[in-house]
Scaffold this motif. Structure first.
Motif, PDB file in Angstrom:
ATOM      1  N   SER A 151      -5.840  12.300  -7.851  1.00 55.37           N
ATOM      2  CA  SER A 151      -7.040  11.506  -7.601  1.00 55.37           C
ATOM      3  C   SER A 151      -7.977  12.178  -6.592  1.00 55.37           C
ATOM      4  O   SER A 151      -9.186  12.239  -6.803  1.00 55.37           O
ATOM      5  CB  SER A 151      -6.623  10.114  -7.111  1.00 55.37           C
ATOM      6  N   GLU A 152      -7.430  12.697  -5.506  1.00 59.10           N
ATOM      7  CA  GLU A 152      -8.277  13.321  -4.470  1.00 59.10           C
ATOM      8  C   GLU A 152      -8.951  14.589  -4.989  1.00 59.10           C
ATOM      9  O   GLU A 152     -10.058  14.918  -4.570  1.00 59.10           O
ATOM     10  CB  GLU A 152      -7.467  13.599  -3.206  1.00 59.10           C
ATOM     11  N   ASP A 153      -8.290  15.308  -5.883  1.00 53.54           N
ATOM     12  CA  ASP A 153      -8.891  16.497  -6.482  1.00 53.54           C
ATOM     13  C   ASP A 153     -10.079  16.105  -7.352  1.00 53.54           C
ATOM     14  O   ASP A 153     -11.130  16.748  -7.316  1.00 53.54           O
ATOM     15  CB  ASP A 153      -7.852  17.273  -7.300  1.00 53.54           C
ATOM     16  N   LYS A 188     -11.893  13.421  -7.018  1.00 52.68           N
ATOM     17  CA  LYS A 188     -12.953  12.971  -6.103  1.00 52.68           C
ATOM     18  C   LYS A 188     -13.679  14.162  -5.490  1.00 52.68           C
ATOM     19  O   LYS A 188     -14.909  14.159  -5.355  1.00 52.68           O
ATOM     20  CB  LYS A 188     -12.373  12.095  -4.996  1.00 52.68           C
ATOM     21  N   ARG A 189     -12.916  15.191  -5.103  1.00 52.85           N
ATOM     22  CA  ARG A 189     -13.516  16.410  -4.523  1.00 52.85           C
ATOM     23  C   ARG A 189     -14.405  17.091  -5.564  1.00 52.85           C
ATOM     24  O   ARG A 189     -15.527  17.504  -5.256  1.00 52.85           O
ATOM     25  CB  ARG A 189     -12.403  17.335  -4.048  1.00 52.85           C
ATOM     26  N   THR A 215      -8.162  24.156  -5.717  1.00 53.83           N
ATOM     27  CA  THR A 215      -7.106  23.209  -5.404  1.00 53.83           C
ATOM     28  C   THR A 215      -5.833  23.912  -5.838  1.00 53.83           C
ATOM     29  O   THR A 215      -5.613  24.135  -7.032  1.00 53.83           O
ATOM     30  CB  THR A 215      -7.277  21.882  -6.173  1.00 53.83           C
ATOM     31  N   SER A 227      -7.403  23.022   3.775  1.00 57.50           N
ATOM     32  CA  SER A 227      -6.897  21.723   4.219  1.00 57.50           C
ATOM     33  C   SER A 227      -5.436  21.869   4.608  1.00 57.50           C
ATOM     34  O   SER A 227      -4.796  22.881   4.317  1.00 57.50           O
ATOM     35  CB  SER A 227      -7.025  20.691   3.084  1.00 57.50           C
ATOM     36  N   LEU A 235      -1.443  18.504   1.288  1.00 60.58           N
ATOM     37  CA  LEU A 235      -1.577  17.091   0.961  1.00 60.58           C
ATOM     38  C   LEU A 235      -0.583  16.733  -0.134  1.00 60.58           C
ATOM     39  O   LEU A 235      -0.108  17.608  -0.861  1.00 60.58           O
ATOM     40  CB  LEU A 235      -3.010  16.802   0.501  1.00 60.58           C
ATOM     41  N   ASP A 251      -0.043  13.939  -3.378  1.00 61.37           N
ATOM     42  CA  ASP A 251      -0.568  12.847  -4.198  1.00 61.37           C
ATOM     43  C   ASP A 251       0.419  11.690  -4.169  1.00 61.37           C
ATOM     44  O   ASP A 251       1.612  11.874  -4.436  1.00 61.37           O
ATOM     45  CB  ASP A 251      -0.785  13.317  -5.639  1.00 61.37           C
TER      46      ASP A 251
END
Length: 163
Positions: free
Chosen positions: A25-27, A29-30, A117, A143, A146, A148
């Motif tokens: 999900s964060e990927d 969004k990025r 990523t 970063s 992280l 998921d």
């Protein structure tokens, strides 16, 4: 300026059967944040794998099929990579290459920035990101590692600029 944005597994896999092999999900969004209100270059198969024309982005689809057509004012079809480079290589705006493998391979030598990523897992796939000589780039951002929440995959965001 041409930039590349990609999510890549530990073994350089980026997909299988024209699909992503993970959902982070964060990927996503990025990807949306970085590419919104920008132009994106992609191959025909990558374009057809999208859920539709992505909002707030101009899609530049590269295909050899002279009859290929998309009924959208957000989509431009280009049949010649040399014409694409003429038009966008020295453009002041950042233009994003979003795949697939052949388009990455052909345009990576021209990319001034890479937005990666890096996924800490290998996947069984049929589509690979080309090898990158990281000596040609300096790290602008990395970063922390992280994870998921839904699938437990570890990943890191890395932004690189050509030296």
């Amino acid at each position: 300026m041409i930039s590349v944005i990609v999510a890549v597994a530990q073994n350089n896999v980026i997909g299988r059967d024209n699909k992503l092999l993970w959902h982070i999900s964060e990927d996503l969004k990025r990807f949306k944040k970085i590419t919104s209100n920008k132009k994106m270059i992609m191959g025909r198969k990558t374009f057809e794998s999208l859920p539709g024309v992505l909002p707030n982005r101009e899609h530049i689809v590269v295909t050899r099929d002279e009859n290929y057509n998309v009924n959208s004012d957000q989509v431009t079809i280009i049949h010649d990579l040399n014409l694409l480079l003429e038009k966008y290589l020295n453009c002041e705006d950042e233009i994003f290459v979003i795949g697939g493998a052949e388009i990455y391979k052909q345009l990576l030598p021209y990319a001034q920035k890479l937005y990666l990523t890096k996924i800490g897992t290998s996947f069984d796939g049929d589509t690979y990101f080309p090898e990158v000589n990281y000596n040609n780039y300096k790290t602008e951002y990395i970063s922390e590692q992280l994870t998921d929440e839904k699938n437990g995959l570890n990943y890191t965001f890395i932004d690189l600029t050509r030296i």
